[in-house]
Design a protein around this motif. Sequence first.
Motif, PDB file in Angstrom:
ATOM      1  N   ASP A 148       6.514   0.842   0.424  1.00  0.00           N
ATOM      2  CA  ASP A 148       7.044   2.188   0.700  1.00  0.00           C
ATOM      3  C   ASP A 148       8.467   2.124   1.263  1.00  0.00           C
ATOM      4  O   ASP A 148       9.324   2.935   0.920  1.00  0.00           O
ATOM      5  CB  ASP A 148       6.133   2.932   1.684  1.00  0.00           C
TER       6      ASP A 148
ATOM      7  N   GLY B 149      -4.905   0.729  -1.330  1.00  0.00           N
ATOM      8  CA  GLY B 149      -4.101   1.295  -2.413  1.00  0.00           C
ATOM      9  C   GLY B 149      -3.293   0.274  -3.192  1.00  0.00           C
ATOM     10  O   GLY B 149      -3.053   0.446  -4.394  1.00  0.00           O
TER      11      GLY B 149
ATOM     12  N   CYS C 106     -11.386   2.563  -3.593  1.00  0.00           N
ATOM     13  CA  CYS C 106     -10.563   1.538  -2.916  1.00  0.00           C
ATOM     14  C   CYS C 106      -9.594   2.182  -1.947  1.00  0.00           C
ATOM     15  O   CYS C 106      -9.236   1.624  -0.922  1.00  0.00           O
ATOM     16  CB  CYS C 106      -9.723   0.768  -3.935  1.00  0.00           C
TER      17      CYS C 106
ATOM     18  N   GLU D 193       6.466  -0.480  -8.689  1.00  0.00           N
ATOM     19  CA  GLU D 193       5.795  -1.141  -9.813  1.00  0.00           C
ATOM     20  C   GLU D 193       6.403  -0.684 -11.140  1.00  0.00           C
ATOM     21  O   GLU D 193       6.650  -1.491 -12.045  1.00  0.00           O
ATOM     22  CB  GLU D 193       4.290  -0.846  -9.795  1.00  0.00           C
TER      23      GLU D 193
HETATM   24  O1  KG4 Z   1      -5.337   2.717   0.711  1.00  0.00           O
HETATM   25  P1  KG4 Z   1      -4.245   3.727   0.583  1.00  0.00           P
HETATM   26  O2  KG4 Z   1      -4.378   4.797  -0.461  1.00  0.00           O
HETATM   27  O3  KG4 Z   1      -4.010   4.491   1.919  1.00  0.00           O
HETATM   28  C1  KG4 Z   1      -3.935   3.866   3.158  1.00  0.00           C
HETATM   29  O4  KG4 Z   1      -2.879   3.285   3.434  1.00  0.00           O
HETATM   30  O5  KG4 Z   1      -4.928   3.901   3.897  1.00  0.00           O
HETATM   31  O6  KG4 Z   1      -2.916   2.903   0.330  1.00  0.00           O
HETATM   32  C2  KG4 Z   1      -1.687   3.527   0.152  1.00  0.00           C
HETATM   33  C3  KG4 Z   1      -0.640   2.448  -0.006  1.00  0.00           C
HETATM   34  C4  KG4 Z   1       0.762   3.015  -0.022  1.00  0.00           C
HETATM   35  O7  KG4 Z   1       1.565   2.254   0.859  1.00  0.00           O
HETATM   36  C5  KG4 Z   1       1.197   2.848  -1.469  1.00  0.00           C
HETATM   37  O8  KG4 Z   1       2.580   2.671  -1.624  1.00  0.00           O
HETATM   38  C6  KG4 Z   1       0.426   1.616  -1.877  1.00  0.00           C
HETATM   39  O9  KG4 Z   1      -0.830   1.758  -1.248  1.00  0.00           O
HETATM   40  N1  KG4 Z   1       0.269   1.562  -3.337  1.00  0.00           N
HETATM   41  C7  KG4 Z   1       0.785   0.603  -4.109  1.00  0.00           C
HETATM   42  C8  KG4 Z   1       0.493   0.966  -5.458  1.00  0.00           C
HETATM   43  N2  KG4 Z   1      -0.215   2.133  -5.431  1.00  0.00           N
HETATM   44  C9  KG4 Z   1      -0.349   2.484  -4.119  1.00  0.00           C
HETATM   45  N3  KG4 Z   1       1.472  -0.506  -3.803  1.00  0.00           N
HETATM   46  C10 KG4 Z   1       1.879  -1.281  -4.830  1.00  0.00           C
HETATM   47  N4  KG4 Z   1       1.661  -1.003  -6.131  1.00  0.00           N
HETATM   48  C11 KG4 Z   1       0.974   0.118  -6.486  1.00  0.00           C
HETATM   49  N5  KG4 Z   1       0.753   0.394  -7.772  1.00  0.00           N
END
Ligand code: KG4
Length: 358
Positions: free
Chosen positions: A175, A283, A313, A192
């Motif tokens: 982020d 994520g 997830c 990505e």
């Molecule tokens: O698990 P999540 O939905 O929420 C919490 O943090 O609890 O994770 C969100 C995180 C964000 O920082 C987002 O940028 C990352 O997961 N994320 C990714 C991708 N999709 C979501 N990071 C790398 N590549 C992705 N495709």
Amino acid sequence: MSQARTIILGIETSCDETAAAIVARDENGQGEVLSNIVRTQLDEHKAFGGVVPEIAARSHVQWLDHIVAQALDAANLGYKDLDGVAATAGPGLIGGVLVGLTTAKAIARAIDRPLIGVNHLEGHALTARLTNNTQFPFLLLLVSGGHSQFVLVRGVGDYERWGTTIDDALGEAFDKVAKMLNLGFPGGPKVEEWAKKGDASRFKFPRPLLREKRLDFSFSGLKTAVRLVAEAAAPLSDQDVADICASFQSTIVAILEKRCAQALERFNEEFPDEVAQMVVAGGVAANQQIGAALHQVAAAHEAELIVPPMKLCTDNGAMIAWAGAERLVLGQVDKSNIAARPRWPLDSDDMKLGDHHV
Ligand code: KG4
Ligand code: ZN
């Protein structure tokens, strides 16, 4: 419990998703998601480039009742059908956690059913048992916006943290890199996307801690290195942005490959008679290049890689309901004065099935 099917309402409000779900667990430990409603607050936080705790808490207050009602409707159930009410009690943004936990306390009291205060990380840790009926022990790699850790999951309430990040979480690093390149929020999917068009060999970024044997992560030095490169190359062309993203992402992949290999080697040493299982949650697991790399590492270590469906997830109520069900059938429920906790490591003593609960 003598009852054949345990039906639990799960509430999740620890970050920027307002979520509620109904999950059933049969007497053999098979799980079923009867409904799973998630309202993301993404648009409310977008302008700030990150989650604003006060906005998150207010939005949970505004929406949670509706989301719970929707979860019951979608499962075709009423409050009286519930055997228990589970809510995230931490760790997370405390204002949001309080909203969910207080609502769960009120519902549990009103329908006279047990309350289960769930550790959010335990929710992630046990999800694979809901989706894949995964048996203990297994290794969890949790990579989200708030957490990056390896956890050995020996049983319900029995966790050993093998490694964690000493600074930023992995999703947070994605982020922040996206923010400095003006790609938008959340940054992971944007980085990505841009990385697909870039040259991953153009920039050499540091791989902090990688020479050390410990299973910890550190991403802040990498983030700073990306900033310095971006500043030096400014003004950035589209190709520069794509190359930075590709180089950053491939550095992350190399770090994860090394750490996962080490973690699986340790698992295989500690459990020589078990087929190693590695569960991925959070994520960041949505990242295809990371996913492909983890599959390869698992295959090289004769391990099974388990990636639950992405909507389970990332943050959701079903994982909280399921963890609540797992605890309820073991007789572990909470008093109505259980506290919300901003910090609550999975391997703390009060996670064990023990006496702080009723
Ligand atoms: O698990 P999540 O939905 O929420 C919490 O943090 O609890 O994770 C969100 C995180 C964000 O920082 C987002 O940028 C990352 O997961 N994320 C990714 C991708 N999709 C979501 N990071 C790398 N590549 C992705 N495709
Ligand atoms: Zn989470």
